[in-house]
Design a protein around this motif. Structure first.
Motif, short mmCIF file in Angstrom:
data_model
loop_
_atom_site.label_atom_id
_atom_site.label_comp_id
_atom_site.label_asym_id
_atom_site.label_seq_id
_atom_site.Cartn_x
_atom_site.Cartn_y
_atom_site.Cartn_z
N ALA A 1 -39.27 11.48 -36.49
CA ALA A 1 -38.51 10.27 -36.76
C ALA A 1 -38.57 9.91 -38.23
CB ALA A 1 -39.05 9.12 -35.91
N GLN A 2 -39.77 10.05 -38.85
CA GLN A 2 -39.89 9.77 -40.27
C GLN A 2 -39.07 10.76 -41.09
OE1 GLN A 2 -44.27 10.04 -40.11
NE2 GLN A 2 -44.26 8.09 -41.18
N GLN A 3 -39.11 12.02 -40.64
CA GLN A 3 -38.35 13.04 -41.35
C GLN A 3 -36.86 12.72 -41.30
OE1 GLN A 3 -38.33 17.07 -39.73
NE2 GLN A 3 -39.18 17.77 -41.68
N SER A 4 -36.38 12.27 -40.13
CA SER A 4 -34.97 11.92 -40.00
C SER A 4 -34.60 10.79 -40.95
CB SER A 4 -34.68 11.52 -38.55
OG SER A 4 -33.35 11.12 -38.41
N LYS A 5 -35.51 9.80 -41.08
CA LYS A 5 -35.25 8.68 -41.97
C LYS A 5 -35.12 9.16 -43.41
CE LYS A 5 -37.28 4.29 -43.49
NZ LYS A 5 -38.41 3.37 -43.36
N MET B 1 -44.44 25.47 -49.53
CA MET B 1 -45.19 26.41 -50.35
C MET B 1 -46.18 27.24 -49.54
SD MET B 1 -46.17 24.22 -53.73
CE MET B 1 -47.26 25.54 -54.26
N LEU B 2 -46.91 26.57 -48.67
CA LEU B 2 -48.06 27.20 -48.03
C LEU B 2 -47.94 27.36 -46.53
CD1 LEU B 2 -50.78 25.21 -49.99
CD2 LEU B 2 -49.80 27.42 -50.56
N GLY B 3 -47.00 26.67 -45.91
CA GLY B 3 -46.87 26.73 -44.47
C GLY B 3 -45.52 27.28 -44.04
N LEU B 4 -44.96 26.69 -43.02
CA LEU B 4 -43.70 27.16 -42.44
C LEU B 4 -42.60 26.12 -42.58
CD1 LEU B 4 -45.13 28.86 -39.22
CD2 LEU B 4 -44.56 29.91 -41.41
N GLY B 5 -42.64 25.38 -43.69
CA GLY B 5 -41.56 24.46 -44.03
C GLY B 5 -41.28 23.44 -42.95
N PRO B 6 -40.01 23.30 -42.54
CA PRO B 6 -39.63 22.28 -41.55
C PRO B 6 -40.30 22.44 -40.19
CG PRO B 6 -37.70 23.13 -42.69
CD PRO B 6 -38.83 24.01 -43.07
N ASN C 1 -31.61 27.58 -33.15
CA ASN C 1 -30.33 28.27 -33.06
C ASN C 1 -29.61 28.14 -34.40
OD1 ASN C 1 -30.90 28.52 -30.28
ND2 ASN C 1 -29.94 26.55 -29.87
N GLY C 2 -30.03 28.90 -35.39
CA GLY C 2 -29.46 28.75 -36.72
C GLY C 2 -30.14 27.63 -37.48
N TYR C 3 -29.79 27.51 -38.76
CA TYR C 3 -30.54 26.63 -39.66
C TYR C 3 -30.41 25.15 -39.33
CZ TYR C 3 -26.23 25.21 -42.10
OH TYR C 3 -25.00 24.67 -42.40
N ASN C 4 -29.33 24.73 -38.68
CA ASN C 4 -29.10 23.29 -38.50
C ASN C 4 -29.22 22.82 -37.05
OD1 ASN C 4 -26.86 24.55 -37.54
ND2 ASN C 4 -25.37 23.24 -38.60
N GLN C 5 -29.81 23.63 -36.19
CA GLN C 5 -29.96 23.23 -34.79
C GLN C 5 -31.33 23.67 -34.28
OE1 GLN C 5 -27.74 25.00 -31.29
NE2 GLN C 5 -26.61 23.09 -31.46
N LEU D 1 -35.62 19.47 -22.73
CA LEU D 1 -35.18 19.85 -24.07
C LEU D 1 -34.52 18.68 -24.78
CD1 LEU D 1 -33.60 23.37 -23.43
CD2 LEU D 1 -35.76 22.87 -24.58
N GLU D 2 -34.78 18.57 -26.08
CA GLU D 2 -34.13 17.55 -26.89
C GLU D 2 -33.89 18.09 -28.29
OE1 GLU D 2 -37.52 14.69 -28.63
OE2 GLU D 2 -37.56 14.77 -26.42
N LEU D 3 -32.84 17.60 -28.93
CA LEU D 3 -32.51 18.06 -30.27
C LEU D 3 -33.43 17.38 -31.28
CD1 LEU D 3 -30.54 19.76 -31.98
CD2 LEU D 3 -29.08 17.73 -32.15
N SER D 4 -34.07 18.20 -32.13
CA SER D 4 -34.97 17.67 -33.14
C SER D 4 -34.20 17.33 -34.41
CB SER D 4 -36.05 18.72 -33.44
OG SER D 4 -36.73 18.41 -34.64
N SER D 5 -34.81 16.48 -35.23
CA SER D 5 -34.21 16.14 -36.52
C SER D 5 -34.51 17.19 -37.59
CB SER D 5 -34.73 14.77 -36.99
OG SER D 5 -36.13 14.82 -37.16
N ALA D 6 -35.40 18.14 -37.27
CA ALA D 6 -35.75 19.18 -38.24
C ALA D 6 -34.55 20.08 -38.52
CB ALA D 6 -36.91 20.01 -37.71
#
Length: 471
Positions: A34-38, A111-116, A132-136, A145-150
Motif C-alpha cells: 500500500a505504501q509502495q502504491s502511494k 542494488m542488493l536484492g530482487l527489486g520490486p 505476468n510481464g513487467y506491469n502485472q 489471488l489479488e493484483l499487487s501494486s508492485a
C-alpha cells in the motif's frame, strides 16, 4: 494413543550473513504494497520508477562496488541513504520523509536484492507471487489471488531480476533455454519462462518458503483435517506405512509431507530427492539431493531417476521423493519394496485411483520390458496409503481422502477409503461447508501399528458421526 507434538526445528530457518555477496546481503524491512502504491502515484510531473533508475545508476557510478561485500549492512545503508537524500534534493523529487525512506529502501533492494519483489517476499501473508510481464504482479493471500501494486520498469528490468535469481543457484535462462526451475536463497521455489516461450514478457511463479513449516496441530486448527485423521496419519508414518500424497498444484502436498515427517524417528537416516529443494523435514539426519539441468552444451544433466538409484547406495532408512514425475517411479517402487518401508512421495493427481494410474504410466516411461500386471503388483506391494489433498473453491486446503491400498484381485489394484471429506454446501460468503467421516472399514495397517505399540481408538472408524467438528 499417538501424539504429534514435535515442533519444527529452528535450524531450518534462513538467516542471511552480514558479509556476503551483493545478491545475498540482508535487506532492510521493505514497505508494505500500500505504501509502495502511494509512492508510485506521488508527483504528477515525473515517473518515480524512472527517478529510481537514474539515482540507482548514479549511485553505481559513484560507489566503490568492490567494497560492497566488505561493508556492514548498517554502514552500507547509511551511505546509500545519504547519497539518495542528496539526489532527492538535487533532482527536486517531491517526497515526504517517510516516502524518502521507502525510496531509499527500494534502491537498496534494487542494488542488493530482487527489486520490486522484496516487499512481497517480506510479507508473510503472501504464499505465491505470480508475474505476468513487467506491469502485472499477482499474489495469493489466504487462498485468493489479488493484483499487487508492485511493478517493474519494463520487461528488461524484470528479466534482469530473473537472471539474478537463476544465476545464484548456478542455472541459466536465455532464448536457447527459456524455461527454468530455481530457488531463492531462503528456499522459495521459482519457475520462469521468457521469450520466445512467453509472448508478453517474462512469466515468473514464486512459491514462498515458510521459515516455520506447519505442524499437524496447525493443519487441524486450520480445518485441513480433524484430530482423528491427524492421529491416524501420524501413527501410520510412525509405523513405517509407505505413503503417497496426491493432489493438484497448490493443494498443500509438500506442506502435508513436511508436517507428517514429524512422526519419523530422529534415529533414522532420510534421503530426500527433489527437482528444486523445498522440503523442510524435522529430523537431524537428512541428506538432501537435487537434480541438475544440462549445461550450455546440453551435457551434465542429472535426473531424479539417477538420484533415486544413488540414494539406495547411501544406506537410507527412508527415501523421500519431493515429487514423482517420470520414469523414476519404477526405481521408487523398487526402493519401497526392498527394505525402505515408510518412504514417502508426492504426485500430481485428482483422486487416489488416478494417482495409481499415473504411477503405472510413469513406470512405462522408463521403457522397461515389464508387463502391466507386474507393474500393478509392484504398486500394490509398495504403497500403503494414498492421501488426497485438494484446494477448494474458497481457497482452503483439505484432505479429501485417506485411502488404503489393500492388494490385488485379478489384475486390479484394490483400494478402500478410510476417511473422506464430504462437501455439503457453500455459504453466502463462498465458504465451503463440509464434514469428515470414516467409511467404517478397518484399515489393514492397524495390525502393523499395534505390533509397534500404537493404538488407534476403534471409535475413530465409526461412520455414524462426523469426525471432529463440521467445517
Amino acid at each position: 494413543m499417538a501424539k504429534f507434538s514435535v515442533q519444527p526445528q529452528t535450524s531450518e530457518d534462513y538467516s542471511p550473513p552480514v558479509e556476503a555477496k551483493p545478491a545475498a546481503v540482508k535487506m532492510p524491512t521493505s514497505p508494505a504494497p500500500a505504501q509502495q502504491s502511494k509512492l508510485q502515484k506521488t508527483g504528477a510531473h515525473f515517473d518515480l520508477l524512472e527517478a529510481k533508475l537514474k539515482v540507482h545508476n548514479r549511485l553505481i557510478d559513484e560507489l566503490d562496488l568492490s567494497n560492497l561485500d566488505k561493508m556492514a549492512d548498517g554502514e552500507l545503508r547509511r551511505q546509500v541513504a545519504g547519497f539518495v537524500a542528496q539526489a532527492i534534493t538535487k533532482d527536486r523529487i517531491p517526497l515526504s520523509a517517510s516516502e524518502a525512506k521507502t525510496f531509499t529502501d527500494d534502491i537498496l533492494n534494487e542494488m542488493l536484492g530482487l527489486g520490486p519483489l522484496e516487499p512481497l517476499l517480506a510479507d508473510d501473508s503472501i504464499a505465491d507471487i505470480l508475474i505476468n510481464g513487467y506491469n502485472q504482479v499477482y499474489v495469493e493471500r489466504y487462498g485468493e489471488l489479488e493484483l499487487s501494486s508492485a511493478r517493474f520498469r519494463d520487461n528488461a528490468h524484470l528479466l534482469r531480476i530473473v537472471n539474478k535469481i537463476v544465476a545464484a543457484v548456478g542455472r541459466r535462462v536465455d532464448e536457447s533455454s527459456p524455461l527454468v526451475d530455481a530457488r531463492l536463497l531462503d528456499g522459495s521455489r521459482v519457475n520462469a519462462a521468457i521469450e520466445p516461450i512467453a509472448l508478453d514478457g517474462p512469466l515468473v511463479s514464486i512459491r514462498k518458503f515458510s521459515t516455520k513449516p506447519l505442524t499437524l496441530e496447525k493443519l487441524v486448527e486450520f480445518g485441513a483435517m480433524p484430530p482423528e485423521v491427524s492421529e491416524f496419519l501420524y501413527a501410520a508414518v510412525q509405523s513405517r506405512v509407505t505413503t503417497l500424497i496426491s493432489g493438484g498444484t497448490g493443494s498443500g502436498k509438500t506442506t502435508l509431507l513436511n508436517a507428517l515427517s514429524a512422526a519419523i524417528s530422529h534415529k533414522e537416516r532420510l534421503i530426500t530427492i527433489e527437482d528444486a529443494a523445498e522440503l523442510q523435514l524435522q529430523q537431524p539426519h537428512v541428506a538432501r539431493m537435487e537434480t541438475r539441468p544440462p549445461n550450455l552444451e546440453g551435457k551434465g544433466e542429472i535426473r531424479q531417476r539417477e538420484l533415486v538409484k544413488n540414494a539406495l547406495r547411501m544406506r537410507p532408512d527412508r527415501v523421500i521423493l519431493g515429487e514423482v514425475r517420470s520414469e523414476e517411479a519404477f526405481d521408487m517402487l523398487q526402493a519401497m519394496n526392498t527394505g525402505h518401508e515408510g518412504s514417502m512421495a508426492t504426485i500430481h493427481a485428482n483422486n487416489p485411483r488416478e494417482a495409481i494410474s499415473r504411477l503405472e504410466q510413469m513406470v512405462a516411461m522408463g521403457g522397461l520390458n515389464i508387463s502391466q500386471d507386474a507393474v500393478r503388483g509392484q504398486i500394490a506391494a509398495a504403497i500403503g496409503l494414498i492421501i488426497q489433498t485438494q484446494r477448494l473453491s474458497d481457497g482452503s486446503r483439505r484432505i479429501t481422502h485417506v485411502t488404503e491400498v489393500t492388494g490385488m484381485e485379478g489384475d486390479v489394484i484394490q483400494m478402500q477409503d478410510i476417511f473422506t471429506f464430504n462437501r455439503l454446501r457453500t455459504d453466502e460468503e463462498g465458504k465451503v461447508i463440509g464434514e469428515f467421516r470414516a467409511s467404517g472399514l478397518r484399515p489393514k495397517c492397524i495390525e502393523e501399528m499395534q505390533r509397534r505399540g500404537v493404538i488407534i481408538p476403534a471409535e475413530y472408524f465409526d461412520p455414524s458421526q462426523p469426525l471432529g467438528q463440521a467445517t
